[in-house]
Design a protein around this motif. Structure first.
Motif, PDB file in Angstrom:
ATOM      1  N   MET A   1       0.847  -1.198   0.000  1.00 61.10           N
ATOM      2  CA  MET A   1       0.000   0.000   0.000  1.00 61.10           C
ATOM      3  C   MET A   1       0.880   1.244   0.000  1.00 61.10           C
ATOM      4  O   MET A   1       1.821   1.351   0.782  1.00 61.10           O
ATOM      5  CB  MET A   1      -0.901  -0.007   1.244  1.00 61.10           C
ATOM      6  N   ILE A   2       0.581   2.178  -0.875  1.00 62.24           N
ATOM      7  CA  ILE A   2       1.365   3.400  -0.972  1.00 62.24           C
ATOM      8  C   ILE A   2       1.170   4.268   0.266  1.00 62.24           C
ATOM      9  O   ILE A   2       0.095   4.288   0.869  1.00 62.24           O
ATOM     10  CB  ILE A   2       0.969   4.196  -2.242  1.00 62.24           C
ATOM     11  N   THR A   3       2.222   4.964   0.662  1.00 59.66           N
ATOM     12  CA  THR A   3       2.160   5.903   1.777  1.00 59.66           C
ATOM     13  C   THR A   3       2.527   7.291   1.271  1.00 59.66           C
ATOM     14  O   THR A   3       3.003   7.458   0.137  1.00 59.66           O
ATOM     15  CB  THR A   3       3.138   5.504   2.892  1.00 59.66           C
ATOM     16  N   ILE A   4       2.346   8.298   2.107  1.00 59.88           N
ATOM     17  CA  ILE A   4       2.744   9.656   1.744  1.00 59.88           C
ATOM     18  C   ILE A   4       4.240   9.725   1.471  1.00 59.88           C
ATOM     19  O   ILE A   4       4.694  10.457   0.586  1.00 59.88           O
ATOM     20  CB  ILE A   4       2.341  10.663   2.848  1.00 59.88           C
ATOM     21  N   ASP A   5       5.018   8.919   2.191  1.00 60.07           N
ATOM     22  CA  ASP A   5       6.462   8.900   1.980  1.00 60.07           C
ATOM     23  C   ASP A   5       6.810   8.366   0.591  1.00 60.07           C
ATOM     24  O   ASP A   5       7.693   8.891  -0.087  1.00 60.07           O
ATOM     25  CB  ASP A   5       7.137   8.040   3.046  1.00 60.07           C
ATOM     26  N   ASP A   6       6.097   7.317   0.174  1.00 58.43           N
ATOM     27  CA  ASP A   6       6.309   6.772  -1.168  1.00 58.43           C
ATOM     28  C   ASP A   6       5.958   7.813  -2.227  1.00 58.43           C
ATOM     29  O   ASP A   6       6.653   7.948  -3.241  1.00 58.43           O
ATOM     30  CB  ASP A   6       5.443   5.525  -1.381  1.00 58.43           C
ATOM     31  N   ALA A   7       4.868   8.541  -1.982  1.00 58.85           N
ATOM     32  CA  ALA A   7       4.418   9.545  -2.946  1.00 58.85           C
ATOM     33  C   ALA A   7       5.430  10.683  -3.068  1.00 58.85           C
ATOM     34  O   ALA A   7       5.742  11.138  -4.176  1.00 58.85           O
ATOM     35  CB  ALA A   7       3.048  10.087  -2.543  1.00 58.85           C
ATOM     36  N   ILE A   8       5.965  11.155  -1.933  1.00 58.63           N
ATOM     37  CA  ILE A   8       6.974  12.218  -1.970  1.00 58.63           C
ATOM     38  C   ILE A   8       8.203  11.752  -2.735  1.00 58.63           C
ATOM     39  O   ILE A   8       8.749  12.474  -3.579  1.00 58.63           O
ATOM     40  CB  ILE A   8       7.356  12.646  -0.538  1.00 58.63           C
ATOM     41  N   GLU A   9       8.646  10.546  -2.444  1.00 57.77           N
ATOM     42  CA  GLU A   9       9.823  10.009  -3.122  1.00 57.77           C
ATOM     43  C   GLU A   9       9.600   9.927  -4.630  1.00 57.77           C
ATOM     44  O   GLU A   9      10.487  10.258  -5.425  1.00 57.77           O
ATOM     45  CB  GLU A   9      10.148   8.626  -2.559  1.00 57.77           C
ATOM     46  N   TYR A  10       8.387   9.521  -5.030  1.00 55.17           N
ATOM     47  CA  TYR A  10       8.110   9.390  -6.457  1.00 55.17           C
ATOM     48  C   TYR A  10       8.000  10.759  -7.128  1.00 55.17           C
ATOM     49  O   TYR A  10       8.463  10.941  -8.260  1.00 55.17           O
ATOM     50  CB  TYR A  10       6.820   8.602  -6.682  1.00 55.17           C
ATOM     51  N   ILE A  11       7.392  11.727  -6.445  1.00 55.52           N
ATOM     52  CA  ILE A  11       7.302  13.080  -7.002  1.00 55.52           C
ATOM     53  C   ILE A  11       8.697  13.638  -7.260  1.00 55.52           C
ATOM     54  O   ILE A  11       8.980  14.198  -8.329  1.00 55.52           O
ATOM     55  CB  ILE A  11       6.517  14.009  -6.052  1.00 55.52           C
ATOM     56  N   ILE A  12       9.590  13.480  -6.291  1.00 58.28           N
ATOM     57  CA  ILE A  12      10.958  13.974  -6.453  1.00 58.28           C
ATOM     58  C   ILE A  12      11.659  13.236  -7.589  1.00 58.28           C
ATOM     59  O   ILE A  12      12.382  13.841  -8.391  1.00 58.28           O
ATOM     60  CB  ILE A  12      11.737  13.822  -5.135  1.00 58.28           C
ATOM     61  N   GLU A  13      11.434  11.937  -7.663  1.00 53.73           N
ATOM     62  CA  GLU A  13      12.013  11.144  -8.755  1.00 53.73           C
ATOM     63  C   GLU A  13      11.558  11.683 -10.107  1.00 53.73           C
ATOM     64  O   GLU A  13      12.352  11.792 -11.048  1.00 53.73           O
ATOM     65  CB  GLU A  13      11.581   9.688  -8.595  1.00 53.73           C
ATOM     66  N   GLN A  14      10.278  12.032 -10.212  1.00 50.94           N
ATOM     67  CA  GLN A  14       9.751  12.581 -11.458  1.00 50.94           C
ATOM     68  C   GLN A  14      10.349  13.954 -11.761  1.00 50.94           C
ATOM     69  O   GLN A  14      10.648  14.278 -12.906  1.00 50.94           O
ATOM     70  CB  GLN A  14       8.228  12.692 -11.370  1.00 50.94           C
ATOM     71  N   MET A  15      10.537  14.760 -10.718  1.00 54.57           N
ATOM     72  CA  MET A  15      11.134  16.077 -10.914  1.00 54.57           C
ATOM     73  C   MET A  15      12.576  15.981 -11.408  1.00 54.57           C
ATOM     74  O   MET A  15      13.055  16.844 -12.145  1.00 54.57           O
ATOM     75  CB  MET A  15      11.109  16.871  -9.604  1.00 54.57           C
ATOM     76  N   LEU A  16      13.265  14.931 -10.992  1.00 55.49           N
ATOM     77  CA  LEU A  16      14.677  14.774 -11.343  1.00 55.49           C
ATOM     78  C   LEU A  16      14.895  14.005 -12.636  1.00 55.49           C
ATOM     79  O   LEU A  16      15.997  14.010 -13.179  1.00 55.49           O
ATOM     80  CB  LEU A  16      15.417  14.043 -10.209  1.00 55.49           C
ATOM     81  N   SER A  17      13.858  13.339 -13.123  1.00 54.94           N
ATOM     82  CA  SER A  17      14.028  12.501 -14.308  1.00 54.94           C
ATOM     83  C   SER A  17      14.151  13.360 -15.560  1.00 54.94           C
ATOM     84  O   SER A  17      13.622  14.474 -15.614  1.00 54.94           O
ATOM     85  CB  SER A  17      12.842  11.546 -14.452  1.00 54.94           C
ATOM     86  N   PRO A  18      14.862  12.866 -16.581  1.00 59.84           N
ATOM     87  CA  PRO A  18      14.971  13.613 -17.843  1.00 59.84           C
ATOM     88  C   PRO A  18      13.589  13.864 -18.431  1.00 59.84           C
ATOM     89  O   PRO A  18      12.687  13.035 -18.310  1.00 59.84           O
ATOM     90  CB  PRO A  18      15.792  12.671 -18.732  1.00 59.84           C
ATOM     91  N   ARG A  19      13.426  15.024 -19.053  1.00 56.12           N
ATOM     92  CA  ARG A  19      12.129  15.378 -19.622  1.00 56.12           C
ATOM     93  C   ARG A  19      11.715  14.380 -20.696  1.00 56.12           C
ATOM     94  O   ARG A  19      12.507  13.986 -21.541  1.00 56.12           O
ATOM     95  CB  ARG A  19      12.180  16.782 -20.229  1.00 56.12           C
ATOM     96  N   LYS A  20      10.456  13.980 -20.623  1.00 56.93           N
ATOM     97  CA  LYS A  20       9.880  13.132 -21.657  1.00 56.93           C
ATOM     98  C   LYS A  20       8.940  13.973 -22.508  1.00 56.93           C
ATOM     99  O   LYS A  20       8.674  15.130 -22.210  1.00 56.93           O
ATOM    100  CB  LYS A  20       9.128  11.957 -21.019  1.00 56.93           C
ATOM    101  N   THR A  21       8.421  13.403 -23.530  1.00 52.88           N
ATOM    102  CA  THR A  21       7.573  14.155 -24.442  1.00 52.88           C
ATOM    103  C   THR A  21       6.133  14.187 -23.958  1.00 52.88           C
ATOM    104  O   THR A  21       5.671  13.309 -23.237  1.00 52.88           O
ATOM    105  CB  THR A  21       7.606  13.523 -25.843  1.00 52.88           C
ATOM    106  N   GLY A  22       5.420  15.235 -24.387  1.00 51.89           N
ATOM    107  CA  GLY A  22       3.986  15.313 -24.166  1.00 51.89           C
ATOM    108  C   GLY A  22       3.593  15.288 -22.709  1.00 51.89           C
ATOM    109  O   GLY A  22       4.203  15.925 -21.866  1.00 51.89           O
ATOM    110  N   HIS A  23       2.545  14.518 -22.416  1.00 53.01           N
ATOM    111  CA  HIS A  23       1.955  14.512 -21.087  1.00 53.01           C
ATOM    112  C   HIS A  23       2.645  13.548 -20.140  1.00 53.01           C
ATOM    113  O   HIS A  23       2.202  13.356 -19.015  1.00 53.01           O
ATOM    114  CB  HIS A  23       0.475  14.121 -21.183  1.00 53.01           C
ATOM    115  N   ASP A  24       3.736  12.925 -20.581  1.00 57.09           N
ATOM    116  CA  ASP A  24       4.362  11.895 -19.760  1.00 57.09           C
ATOM    117  C   ASP A  24       5.245  12.452 -18.658  1.00 57.09           C
ATOM    118  O   ASP A  24       5.771  11.700 -17.858  1.00 57.09           O
ATOM    119  CB  ASP A  24       5.212  10.956 -20.639  1.00 57.09           C
TER     120      ASP A  24
END
Length: 264
Positions: A1-24
């Motif tokens: 089950m996802i927790t707020i901690d998992d969500a924060i970690e994933y948001i940061i991961e997305q912020m740091l990931s190389p830009r993808k195209t479109g809505h991804d």
């Protein structure tokens, strides 16, 4: 089950990931708008790779609360500007409704170079609560204040409270070894009291036992002393993060070796 901690970690991961195209990607075209619907969709795709298209939205009620709570926590820290109260089932209300602040952009950029992981708002207090059963309410109060200071970017205060929490552990061991709480607290209140009761604990111990106990404790004490002086300090997020980690490590070590250090 996802927790707020998992969500924060994933948001940061997305912020740091190389830009993808479109809505991804989780960032808008200006690299400051934070598109939560995209971030949540990406998470759902990762967790449920067999799902696509409009089927993604059936999972929004399951995951949206945790990501909204995570976004609120990041807003509280000053990383995001606060967004809407809730998400509709189709997610439309979250499009570009969070924005990276100037501090948030620097915070994200720092993680690109420093590699300092985020301090999770839920898991660390859970660890503290477990150790509080052994070391008492004084330890829990100071350790909890330390994590609050860290989350508020008050890193100097964080190091000070970690040092105070470490002394709560010291008091616990000294009282259990001596059996005389009043006498230990009296000595602790004297000038250099923490050092005196530490020496009482380590009296007669093997060199290896002294080194293990003193190594971590002295580093936390150094950071606390550094934060207590009137001069400007260079203690940063890295030191604060490390001090929180070392506090848990020290608590674990003392818990596991309590019989050694309370033996008269």
């Amino acid at each position: 089950m996802i927790t707020i901690d998992d969500a924060i970690e994933y948001i940061i991961e997305q912020m740091l990931s190389p830009r993808k195209t479109g809505h991804d990607h989780g960032l808008g075209d200006d690299d400051h708008s934070v598109i939560m619907i995209n971030i949540i969709q990406n998470y759902i795709r990762r967790e449920h790779p067999q799902v696509s298209g409009s089927e993604l939205y059936q999972y929004f009620p399951t995951y949206s609360q945790h990501f909204l709570d995570a976004a609120h926590e990041l807003s509280r820290r000053g990383v995001f500007r606060i967004g809407p109260h809730r998400m509709e089932r189709n997610g439309e209300s979250l499009k570009k409704c969070y924005v990276l602040t100037e501090f948030g952009q620097k915070w994200i950029d720092t993680r690109k170079t420093s590699g300092v992981p985020p301090m999770e708002p839920g898991r660390y207090p859970q660890l503290i609560a477990e150790y509080a059963k052994l070391f008492g309410s004084g330890f829990q109060q100071r350790a909890t204040e330390a994590i609050k200071c860290y989350q508020a970017q008050a890193y100097l205060a964080c190091c000070a409270m970690v040092g105070a929490a470490a002394e709560s552990i010291l008091l616990y061991v000294a009282i259990n070894k001596s059996g005389d709480e009043i006498e230990v607290l009296k000595k602790y209140g004297q000038s250099g009291g923490a050092g005196k009761i530490k020496n009482d604990i380590l009296a007669g111990k093997k060199s290896s036992e002294r080194q293990h106990f003193e190594g971590i404790y002295e580093l936390m004490k150094y950071w606390r002393d550094e934060s207590a002086h009137g001069k400007q300090s260079n203690l940063s997020e890295l030191e604060a993060h490390m001090s929180l980690f070392l506090l848990i490590r020290h608590a674990t070590f003392v818990r596991d070796q309590i019989a050694v250090y309370t033996q008269k």
